[in-house]
Design a protein around this motif. Sequence first.
Motif, PDB file in Angstrom:
ATOM      1  N   ALA A  84      47.397  40.785  38.980  1.00 27.44           N
ATOM      2  CA  ALA A  84      45.657  40.810  38.475  1.00 27.44           C
ATOM      3  C   ALA A  84      45.741  39.468  37.788  1.00 27.44           C
ATOM      4  O   ALA A  84      46.426  38.287  37.408  1.00 27.44           O
ATOM      5  N   VAL A  85      44.960  38.925  39.076  1.00 25.93           N
ATOM      6  CA  VAL A  85      44.357  37.024  38.579  1.00 25.93           C
ATOM      7  C   VAL A  85      42.593  37.190  38.411  1.00 25.93           C
ATOM      8  O   VAL A  85      41.991  37.911  38.664  1.00 25.93           O
ATOM      9  N   ALA A  86      42.181  36.937  37.214  1.00 26.07           N
ATOM     10  CA  ALA A  86      41.278  35.735  37.121  1.00 26.07           C
ATOM     11  C   ALA A  86      41.492  34.590  37.397  1.00 26.07           C
ATOM     12  O   ALA A  86      41.862  33.869  37.116  1.00 26.07           O
ATOM     13  N   VAL A  87      40.033  34.124  38.097  1.00 27.21           N
ATOM     14  CA  VAL A  87      39.729  33.046  38.576  1.00 27.21           C
ATOM     15  C   VAL A  87      38.818  31.919  37.659  1.00 27.21           C
ATOM     16  O   VAL A  87      37.506  32.890  37.521  1.00 27.21           O
ATOM     17  N   VAL A  88      38.634  31.030  37.274  1.00 25.02           N
ATOM     18  CA  VAL A  88      37.486  30.829  36.517  1.00 25.02           C
ATOM     19  C   VAL A  88      36.797  29.490  37.603  1.00 25.02           C
ATOM     20  O   VAL A  88      38.084  27.976  37.560  1.00 25.02           O
ATOM     21  N   GLY A  89      36.453  29.117  37.703  1.00 29.46           N
ATOM     22  CA  GLY A  89      35.763  28.238  39.404  1.00 29.46           C
ATOM     23  C   GLY A  89      34.679  27.337  38.128  1.00 29.46           C
ATOM     24  O   GLY A  89      33.092  27.975  37.317  1.00 29.46           O
ATOM     25  N   ARG A  90      34.926  25.674  38.042  1.00 31.64           N
ATOM     26  CA  ARG A  90      33.572  25.447  37.359  1.00 31.64           C
ATOM     27  C   ARG A  90      31.832  25.255  38.746  1.00 31.64           C
ATOM     28  O   ARG A  90      32.707  24.343  39.742  1.00 31.64           O
TER      29      ARG A  90
END
Length: 374
Positions: A156-162
Amino acid sequence: MIVPTGVGAAIGGYAGDALPVARVLASVVDCFISHPNVMNAAMLYWPIPNALYVEGYALDRFAEGSWGLQPVHQNKVGLVLDSGMEEELRIRHLQVADAARASLGLPVVEYILTDAPLEVEIWIDPAYGKSTGRIGNPGSLLRAVDSLVKRSKVNAVAVVGRFPDDDIEGAEDYRQGKGVDVVAGVEAIISHLVVKEFQIPCAHAPALLPPPLTRSLSPKSAAEEIGYTFLPCVLAGLSRAPQYVVDRSRGTAEDARCILGSDVDSVVLPIDACGGEAAVALARRSSNKALVIAVEENTTVMDDTPEKLGIDAMKVSNYWEAVGVVAAHRAGVDPRALRRRGVDPIRCLSALQVPPLSLFLRGDVNAGELNVHG
């Protein structure tokens, strides 16, 4: 329960303001299936034991019958951080990950920085009024996820984009509980990209600088104002999100004993947002159609009503009524029977003009024979 992302839903279009509805609906069903837009409330979240947290692209594939959902005890969660974010924001997000590991016991195993800034752009679609956008470097995101999957064995992957901070049209309206969440549309684009490529749970949290303090703030948007990141709810949701069983060969999903789209008994959604792939697939399946419940109080910028789409739906005024309809449906009771004069007199079959019996019988009585033709 479906509330589409970035379409200005009166309930569910802000900072987790549909979560109370989710909690109540989950209490009257065996299994509650929804997506991050409903379940995420930035710094806030609520554990619902019988809930399945399913990303939007995967929800569409599940509803159409090509993917199944396999509940899990725990996922190994990886974290992707946009290399375009400032050092302070990166540190804040890493502190959230460590807090989730130490205080909640969540299995966030490793993080990775993208090899190039994602270059997120956001805007409001002038044709429909919903939020949308793009990422300038999708390959950078996919390479980061690929590294986590192959080297760290995450599932599972959490992504944090600016995301951009300045001059976001409509941002102040959103803080006042009006208009459209301008960042939501491209968040969906990011998670769809990952789930389509890797077939694992994914959710996104935008990285933004804290806005100036205001005394005038809608409670519906307040969850996004009480911390430095929106990551806590994402990590909590992904930690037990179901795995996706991709049915590439006949029988795969059934053999895994997972939950299938054909298992869904009812779907609850806003009155004018019935045109999504998941909603249409559930409403139009060839057998055992799901009961579609359209909530009139929850309006959006869309105009996809059941009538326009040819969907047979039960309309309810609000989510209070929706909960009652779901509870009645689960009990095997016609929901109309709960209303004053809700059940009309039974209709007579004679209206179908059945031919008289003499047309079906022909015989020779003298010969003691009777032939029946039909």
